[in-house]
Design a protein around this motif. Structure first.
Motif, PDB file in Angstrom:
ATOM      1  N   GLY A  58      12.262  -7.094  13.229  1.00 48.26           N
ATOM      2  CA  GLY A  58      11.909  -6.087  12.241  1.00 48.26           C
ATOM      3  C   GLY A  58      10.814  -6.498  11.280  1.00 48.26           C
ATOM      4  O   GLY A  58      10.596  -5.842  10.249  1.00 48.26           O
ATOM      5  N   ARG A  59      10.085  -7.556  11.616  1.00 51.86           N
ATOM      6  CA  ARG A  59       9.041  -8.034  10.700  1.00 51.86           C
ATOM      7  C   ARG A  59       7.663  -7.483  11.035  1.00 51.86           C
ATOM      8  O   ARG A  59       6.732  -7.652  10.257  1.00 51.86           O
ATOM      9  N   ILE A  60       7.522  -6.826  12.177  1.00 53.38           N
ATOM     10  CA  ILE A  60       6.246  -6.208  12.546  1.00 53.38           C
ATOM     11  C   ILE A  60       6.449  -4.716  12.749  1.00 53.38           C
ATOM     12  O   ILE A  60       7.352  -4.289  13.475  1.00 53.38           O
ATOM     13  N   ASN A  61       5.611  -3.936  12.101  1.00 49.24           N
ATOM     14  CA  ASN A  61       5.571  -2.484  12.268  1.00 49.24           C
ATOM     15  C   ASN A  61       4.457  -2.178  13.266  1.00 49.24           C
ATOM     16  O   ASN A  61       3.281  -2.386  12.956  1.00 49.24           O
ATOM     17  N   PRO A  62       4.776  -1.697  14.464  1.00 49.43           N
ATOM     18  CA  PRO A  62       3.740  -1.497  15.482  1.00 49.43           C
ATOM     19  C   PRO A  62       2.781  -0.348  15.165  1.00 49.43           C
ATOM     20  O   PRO A  62       1.707  -0.265  15.751  1.00 49.43           O
ATOM     21  N   ASN A  63       3.175   0.537  14.250  1.00 49.89           N
ATOM     22  CA  ASN A  63       2.310   1.653  13.865  1.00 49.89           C
ATOM     23  C   ASN A  63       2.167   1.702  12.348  1.00 49.89           C
ATOM     24  O   ASN A  63       2.673   2.606  11.686  1.00 49.89           O
ATOM     25  N   PRO A  64       1.477   0.728  11.777  1.00 48.06           N
ATOM     26  CA  PRO A  64       1.411   0.631  10.321  1.00 48.06           C
ATOM     27  C   PRO A  64       0.469   1.658   9.697  1.00 48.06           C
ATOM     28  O   PRO A  64      -0.494   2.108  10.322  1.00 48.06           O
ATOM     29  N   ASN A  65       0.767   1.992   8.450  1.00 55.09           N
ATOM     30  CA  ASN A  65      -0.128   2.814   7.643  1.00 55.09           C
ATOM     31  C   ASN A  65      -0.937   1.856   6.762  1.00 55.09           C
ATOM     32  O   ASN A  65      -0.612   1.616   5.607  1.00 55.09           O
ATOM     33  N   ILE A  66      -1.978   1.276   7.343  1.00 59.73           N
ATOM     34  CA  ILE A  66      -2.819   0.318   6.622  1.00 59.73           C
ATOM     35  C   ILE A  66      -3.637   1.101   5.598  1.00 59.73           C
ATOM     36  O   ILE A  66      -4.269   2.106   5.939  1.00 59.73           O
ATOM     37  N   ARG A  67      -3.650   0.638   4.354  1.00 60.99           N
ATOM     38  CA  ARG A  67      -4.311   1.437   3.324  1.00 60.99           C
ATOM     39  C   ARG A  67      -4.823   0.563   2.184  1.00 60.99           C
ATOM     40  O   ARG A  67      -4.322  -0.531   1.942  1.00 60.99           O
ATOM     41  N   ILE A  68      -5.807   1.087   1.481  1.00 62.07           N
ATOM     42  CA  ILE A  68      -6.323   0.450   0.265  1.00 62.07           C
ATOM     43  C   ILE A  68      -5.439   0.875  -0.893  1.00 62.07           C
ATOM     44  O   ILE A  68      -5.212   2.075  -1.106  1.00 62.07           O
ATOM     45  N   VAL A  69      -4.931  -0.092  -1.651  1.00 64.62           N
ATOM     46  CA  VAL A  69      -4.049   0.235  -2.774  1.00 64.62           C
ATOM     47  C   VAL A  69      -4.723  -0.013  -4.118  1.00 64.62           C
ATOM     48  O   VAL A  69      -4.205   0.391  -5.167  1.00 64.62           O
ATOM     49  N   HIS A  70      -5.868  -0.669  -4.107  1.00 60.80           N
ATOM     50  CA  HIS A  70      -6.638  -0.865  -5.332  1.00 60.80           C
ATOM     51  C   HIS A  70      -8.056  -1.211  -4.922  1.00 60.80           C
ATOM     52  O   HIS A  70      -8.270  -1.929  -3.944  1.00 60.80           O
ATOM     53  N   GLU A  71      -9.059  -0.683  -5.666  1.00 58.80           N
ATOM     54  CA  GLU A  71     -10.429  -1.011  -5.294  1.00 58.80           C
ATOM     55  C   GLU A  71     -11.402  -0.810  -6.444  1.00 58.80           C
ATOM     56  O   GLU A  71     -11.135  -0.076  -7.403  1.00 58.80           O
ATOM     57  N   THR A  72     -12.523  -1.500  -6.342  1.00 58.16           N
ATOM     58  CA  THR A  72     -13.710  -1.301  -7.163  1.00 58.16           C
ATOM     59  C   THR A  72     -14.858  -1.143  -6.175  1.00 58.16           C
ATOM     60  O   THR A  72     -14.651  -1.250  -4.952  1.00 58.16           O
ATOM     61  N   PRO A  73     -16.099  -0.924  -6.639  1.00 58.39           N
ATOM     62  CA  PRO A  73     -17.194  -0.782  -5.672  1.00 58.39           C
ATOM     63  C   PRO A  73     -17.370  -1.973  -4.736  1.00 58.39           C
ATOM     64  O   PRO A  73     -17.837  -1.799  -3.602  1.00 58.39           O
ATOM     65  N   SER A  74     -16.986  -3.178  -5.165  1.00 62.76           N
ATOM     66  CA  SER A  74     -17.219  -4.357  -4.317  1.00 62.76           C
ATOM     67  C   SER A  74     -15.937  -5.082  -3.898  1.00 62.76           C
ATOM     68  O   SER A  74     -16.017  -6.080  -3.183  1.00 62.76           O
ATOM     69  N   THR A  75     -14.772  -4.599  -4.334  1.00 60.54           N
ATOM     70  CA  THR A  75     -13.515  -5.286  -4.009  1.00 60.54           C
ATOM     71  C   THR A  75     -12.446  -4.293  -3.597  1.00 60.54           C
ATOM     72  O   THR A  75     -12.534  -3.103  -3.895  1.00 60.54           O
ATOM     73  N   ALA A  76     -11.432  -4.812  -2.923  1.00 66.50           N
ATOM     74  CA  ALA A  76     -10.288  -3.975  -2.564  1.00 66.50           C
ATOM     75  C   ALA A  76      -9.072  -4.854  -2.299  1.00 66.50           C
ATOM     76  O   ALA A  76      -9.203  -6.029  -1.937  1.00 66.50           O
ATOM     77  N   VAL A  77      -7.901  -4.268  -2.486  1.00 64.55           N
ATOM     78  CA  VAL A  77      -6.647  -4.854  -2.030  1.00 64.55           C
ATOM     79  C   VAL A  77      -6.100  -3.928  -0.955  1.00 64.55           C
ATOM     80  O   VAL A  77      -5.997  -2.711  -1.156  1.00 64.55           O
ATOM     81  N   VAL A  78      -5.783  -4.499   0.209  1.00 67.12           N
ATOM     82  CA  VAL A  78      -5.280  -3.732   1.345  1.00 67.12           C
ATOM     83  C   VAL A  78      -3.825  -4.086   1.590  1.00 67.12           C
ATOM     84  O   VAL A  78      -3.459  -5.260   1.603  1.00 67.12           O
ATOM     85  N   ASP A  79      -2.999  -3.068   1.772  1.00 60.65           N
ATOM     86  CA  ASP A  79      -1.603  -3.248   2.176  1.00 60.65           C
ATOM     87  C   ASP A  79      -1.516  -3.010   3.673  1.00 60.65           C
ATOM     88  O   ASP A  79      -1.854  -1.932   4.170  1.00 60.65           O
ATOM     89  N   GLY A  80      -1.054  -4.026   4.409  1.00 63.00           N
ATOM     90  CA  GLY A  80      -1.009  -3.938   5.859  1.00 63.00           C
ATOM     91  C   GLY A  80       0.221  -3.265   6.421  1.00 63.00           C
ATOM     92  O   GLY A  80       0.332  -3.113   7.644  1.00 63.00           O
ATOM     93  N   ASP A  81       1.183  -2.885   5.561  1.00 61.31           N
ATOM     94  CA  ASP A  81       2.388  -2.176   6.001  1.00 61.31           C
ATOM     95  C   ASP A  81       3.115  -2.914   7.123  1.00 61.31           C
ATOM     96  O   ASP A  81       3.611  -2.314   8.060  1.00 61.31           O
TER      97      ASP A  81
END
Length: 355
Positions: A58-81
Motif C-alpha cells: 500500500g505504499r505505491i499509488n499506481p494512479n497518482p494525482n501528482i500536483r503542485i501544492v505551492h509555487e512562485t514563478p521560479s519554484t514549486a513544491v510537488v506532491d507525488g500522491d
C-alpha cells in the motif's frame, strides 16, 4: 543476456499489471532499463520486484494525482500522491524546465514520492532543452555520519547534466556515500565480500562483510573515514537530505521510509510525507548565449580528454563509462544475474507475463 527491448516490454507489462496507465508504465520501464543499459545494475530491473512489494504494502499509488501544492514563478513544491518515483520524478523535472523557460531557472522540491531510479535520468531531461539539469534524492537511513554508530542518512545521490555542442553531455551522477547500497546487494547475490572502506560493522569497525548493514552495521560516507574526508561526504548527504526532505515536507533523516529491497528495515515515518526529491533546471542563455557556452564546453571536455594519464589509463569525462556501457549493451544485450532472472520470472508467473 537479455535485450533492452525485451526487458523494457516485460517491465512495462508488470507496471501495467499493478494498475499503472500505459504512459506511466512506459515511462517507469524506460527509467529502469536506462539504468541497466548504463551499467547501473543496482538501480535497474533488479529493483522491479521491490516496487511491486511496495505496491502490495500500500505504499505505491499506481494512479497518482501528482500536483503542485505551492509555487512562485521560479519554484514549486510537488506532491507525488505516493506515486512511483520513476513517474513523479520526470513530472517534477518538467515543472522545473517550464519554470526555467519563464524565469531563467526552475527549482522543484518533491514530497510524498518513492524511489525514483537513477538521478542522472532526470538531470538529462533538462540538458535536452539547452539547460543545466540537477537532480537529487534522499533515501532510507543506511549511512552513519562520521563517528556515528547510528544510521541517519541515505546514500543520497546528486546528478548534474551539462550539455555541450559536439561532445556528449557532461553527466556527473554519484552517491554521497563510498558506494550505493545496491552494490552490496549485487555482491550479496554472488556471495562475495565487499572492499574495505564501504561499510562498518555494528561496533563501528571497517568490515568486508556484504551483510554487515543487515546485522547492525552501516554504509560509510564518501571518504570512508575522517582522515580521508568522510566529513565531506557526510556534508553532501546532509545537504541532499535537507533539500529533498526538510524543504519539501517529506520525511527526512532516520524517518525516510525504506525501499522494499531493504527488507531488514522498518518504516519509521512521522515527520513528513513519503520520500522527497529536489530538481533544478538552469537555462544556459540566462547566463550567456547557449551556443557559445556549449562550444566552450566542447573545449573543456576535449582538454580534459587530452590530459596526460598514468600508464595504461585514460582520463574520462563524467558520463563516459556509462555511455560506453550503453553502446555495448545495446549491441550485445544486458547481462542479468541468475537471482534477478529468477525474481523476474516469479513476477511474470504472478501476472501472466513472459520474460
Amino acid at each position: 543476456m537479455i535485450t533492452a527491448p525485451q526487458l523494457r516490454t516485460f517491465t512495462e507489462q508488470i507496471f501495467s499489471a499493478i494498475g499503472c496507465s500505459d504512459a506511466d508504465a512506459r515511462l517507469a520501464a524506460d527509467v529502469l532499463v536506462s539504468a541497466d543499459l548504463r551499467g547501473v545494475d543496482s538501480h535497474g530491473v533488479a529493483r522491479l520486484p521491490g516496487y511491486v512489494r511496495l505496491y502490495d504494502n500500500g505504499r505505491i499509488n499506481p494512479n497518482p494525482n501528482i500536483r503542485i501544492v505551492h509555487e512562485t514563478p521560479s519554484t514549486a513544491v510537488v506532491d507525488g500522491d505516493r506515486g512511483l518515483g520513476l513517474v513523479v520524478g520526470p513530472w517534477a523535472m518538467q515543472v522545473a524546465i517550464e519554470k526555467a523557460r519563464v524565469a531563467g531557472t526552475g527549482w522543484v522540491a518533491v514530497r510524498n514520492s518513492n524511489h525514483f531510479g537513477i538521478a542522472g535520468y532526470h538531470a538529462l531531461l533538462a540538458a535536452d532543452h539547452d539547460m543545466i539539469g540537477q537532480a537529487m534524492t534522499h533515501a532510507a537511513p543506511l549511512v552513519a555520519p562520521t563517528f556515528s554508530l547510528d544510521k541517519l542518512l541515505g546514500t543520497n545521490p546528486i546528478a548534474v547534466a551539462i550539455p555541450a555542442a559536439t561532445e556528449p553531455t557532461f553527466l556527473a551522477d554519484f552517491a554521497s556515500t563510498a558506494v550505493a547500497y545496491g552494490k552490496l546487494e549485487i555482491l550479496q547475490r554472488k556471495g562475495q565480500d565487499i572492499p574495505e572502506g564501504w561499510a562498518q560493522n555494528a561496533a563501528g569497525e571497517i568490515t568486508t562483510d556484504a551483510n554487515a548493514i543487515r546485522n547492525g552495521g552501516a554504509l560509510l560516507p564518501l571518504g570512508t573515514d575522517r582522515e580521508h574526508g568522510s566529513h565531506k561526504g557526510y556534508g553532501l548527504g546532509a545537504i541532499v537530505d535537507i533539500f529533498s526532505g526538510v524543504l519539501s515536507g517529506a520525511n527526512y533523516g532516520p524517518w525516510v521510509p525504506p525501499f522494499a529491497t531493504a527488507g531488514f528495515m522498518q518504516a519509521n515515518e512521522g515527520v513528513g510525507q513519503g520520500t522527497g526529491h529536489f530538481f533544478g533546471a538552469m537555462r544556459i542563455d540566462a547566463f550567456r548565449p547557449a551556443d557559445e557556452f556549449k562550444t566552450h564546453m566542447d573545449t573543456w571536455i576535449q582538454r580534459f580528454r587530452q590530459a596526460k594519464a598514468v600508464e595504461g589509463k585514460q582520463v574520462l569525462i563524467p558520463g563516459d563509462p556509462e555511455r560506453m556501457m550503453e553502446a555495448e549493451r545495446l549491441a550485445n544485450g544486458i547481462p542479468v544475474v541468475e537471482p534477478v532472472v529468477k525474481s523476474l520470472e516469479e513476477l511474470g508467473e504472478r501476472f501472466g507475463v513472459r520474460l
